[in-house]
Design an enzyme around this catalytic site. Structure first.
Site, PDB file in Angstrom:
ATOM      1  N   SER A   2      -7.116  -6.359  -5.353  1.00  0.00           N
ATOM      2  CA  SER A   2      -7.161  -5.578  -3.840  1.00  0.00           C
ATOM      3  C   SER A   2      -5.656  -5.652  -3.197  1.00  0.00           C
ATOM      4  O   SER A   2      -5.860  -4.859  -2.322  1.00  0.00           O
ATOM      5  CB  SER A   2      -7.899  -6.473  -3.007  1.00  0.00           C
TER       6      SER A   2
ATOM      7  N   SER B 298     -10.723  -6.587   3.402  1.00  0.00           N
ATOM      8  CA  SER B 298     -10.796  -6.182   1.984  1.00  0.00           C
ATOM      9  C   SER B 298     -12.011  -5.305   1.825  1.00  0.00           C
ATOM     10  O   SER B 298     -12.307  -5.334   0.529  1.00  0.00           O
ATOM     11  CB  SER B 298     -10.364  -7.057   1.198  1.00  0.00           C
TER      12      SER B 298
ATOM     13  N   LYS C  38      -4.905  -2.058  -2.327  1.00  0.00           N
ATOM     14  CA  LYS C  38      -5.121  -1.478  -0.768  1.00  0.00           C
ATOM     15  C   LYS C  38      -4.044  -1.254  -0.152  1.00  0.00           C
ATOM     16  O   LYS C  38      -4.065  -0.490   0.614  1.00  0.00           O
ATOM     17  CB  LYS C  38      -6.067  -2.470  -0.278  1.00  0.00           C
TER      18      LYS C  38
END
Length: 451
Positions: free
Chosen positions: A66, A130, A69
């Site tokens: 993640s 997230s 992102k």
């Protein structure tokens, strides 16, 4: 609620183990030297200069989960700045984002089919919690589809000068976890990859160009859809925020990431005084090779301790500095035959404590401005840039994040006054004087040769 209870239980267990001092969750504090961490890669930089303070296997291509992102955040904030997207824009849920959002094990806020969601609340869900389906919703809003957004991600990475990267989706999920909805043109088991250096460079670009991202990434908890039946507490996965279980003074971002492929990863940033650090740790494990929150946050804390305890921002060279023996430049065809030069601005750099004297100023003249005799040619304006001043880094092998960052230790060298061009009469007299001077030198040399 199960996700909330699970997170609370994890935080409670971690807090308890830290208090009783279990070896599994040890955290070295006030590190004065780099220790051996169980990491596949790591890097630590100072943000204002891009100076690399520590690097371990920084160019290996590894999973980023993640931390992906950060690129989605960059593209969103850029789109908002350019007016292509508004925070008030509404997103309508489709089959893909609906089905993915119902899987709370994937870190999600559940989205309803019959609801619209503002880009603002989707962004907060992405940056704080997230949330993966919310991230895809943002990607679709910006590019029309996640497939097109992935193209934008890779194009932006190239534009930012990143090396060693490949984006296959907007979230950082393994494509296997996307229930058949992975972007067209990517493999069913593909996952986003970058090097630690590229990840740090992306983070550096993000917080430099869009520092407002830290206002959101530093929120420890927030309620999604507060006041509705869908209200969900979003606890930040960055447990290093000061009020959370691994709290560290000065931390205000940036992005965690965890998948089976990438392991426990984290891009962190912390500011103390006038120095901000950015760190990246990839696939952090304990001494038994087991990945954990404690491993990634403990290694990050050690990196921050190392940076803050051993380095500081210093003025290496003051403004209006002159290099000894190079205080002036010769001038041709001017009323004066030389002009004084000096640095325009000071040079600030992060240096190892006590090593300030190791960095020596170096003058670099613009050779294109000099004639064959090494002179500037009049007329010359006051404040005219004639070169640059930098510092010799000596045996510092870590260098900077990239060439653009290295320019932070270059400042202009300028003339301190103007020099007018001499008139034709003066130039003629100089030429005549030079001619007879040369004749006299020739004669005297010849006469000396007779004896």
């Amino acid at each position: 609620m199960k996700r909330k209870l699970f997170r609370s239980a994890v935080a409670g267990i971690l807090a308890f183990v830290l208090l009783v001092g279990s070896g599994t969750f040890t955290k070295t504090t006030h590190a004065n030297e780099v220790t051996d961490w169980n990491l596949d890669a790591a890097i630590l930089i100072e943000a204002s200069t891009g100076k690399v303070l520590y690097a371990q296997n920084p160019d290996a291509l590894l999973g980023i989960a993640s931390m992906t992102k950060m690129m989605t955040e960059y593209l969103l904030l850029e789109a908002v700045e350019e007016g292509r997207v508004s925070w008030d824009d509404q997103y309508s849920v489709n089959d893909k984002t609906f089905e993915l959002s119902q899987d709370r094990a994937l870190s999600n806020v559940p989205l309803r089919r019959d609801m619209q969601y503002s880009i603002q609340e989707l962004y907060e869900a992405m940056a704080i919690y997230s949330a993966n389906a919310a991230t895809i919703a943002i990607a679709e809003t910006i590019a029309g589809s996640e497939e097109e957004f992935v193209k934008m991600m890779n194009e932006k990475a190239a534009e930012l000068g990143l090396e060693n990267y490949n984006f296959v989706n907007s979230t950082g999920l393994n494509n296997t976890d996307m229930k058949g909805y992975h972007p067209e043109g990517t493999g069913a088991t593909d996952e986003n990859v970058m090097s630690a250096r590229a990840t740090a460079k992306l983070a550096h670009s993000l917080i430099t160009e869009f520092p407002e991202v830290l206002e959101t990434s530093s929120i420890p908890t927030k309620t999604f859809r507060e006041g509705t039946d869908d209200a969900i507490e979003m606890d930040n996965w960055n447990f290093m925020l000061p009020s959370l279980v691994f709290g560290y003074e000065g931390v205000d971002g940036l992005k965690t990431g965890t998948t089976d492929f990438a392991g426990y990863t984290f891009t962190g940033t912390a500011k103390r005084g006038d120095m901000r650090l950015i760190s990246v740790v990839m696939n952090a494990t304990d001494e038994n090779g087991v990945g954990s929150y404690a491993a990634r946050f403990g290694a990050t804390a050690d990196l921050f301790d190392y940076g803050f305890n051993n380095f500081s921002m210093q003025e290496i060279v003051p403004a209006n500095y002159t290099v000894e023996g190079q205080e002036t430049l010769p001038v041709g065809k001017g009323k004066e035959d030389s002009v004084a030069i000096e640095s325009k601005d000071p040079i600030h750099m992060v240096v190892s404590n006590g090593q300030e004297e190791a960095y020596k100023p170096v003058l670099q003249l613009d050779e294109g401005l000099l004639n064959e005799a090494g002179e500037l040619t009049a007329p010359i304006e006051k404040g005219e840039v004639v070169g640059s001043l930098t510092v010799d880094l000596g045996d510092d092998s870590l260098g900077f994040l990239d060439e653009n960052s290295a320019s932070s230790v270059h400042v202009d060298v300028v003339t301190t006054e103007g020099v007018e061009k001499a008139n034709w009469f003066v130039l003629s007299m100089r030429a005549i004087g030079g001619f007879f001077g040369n004749v006299w030198d020739t004669v005297t040399s010849t006469v000396k040769g007779w004896f």
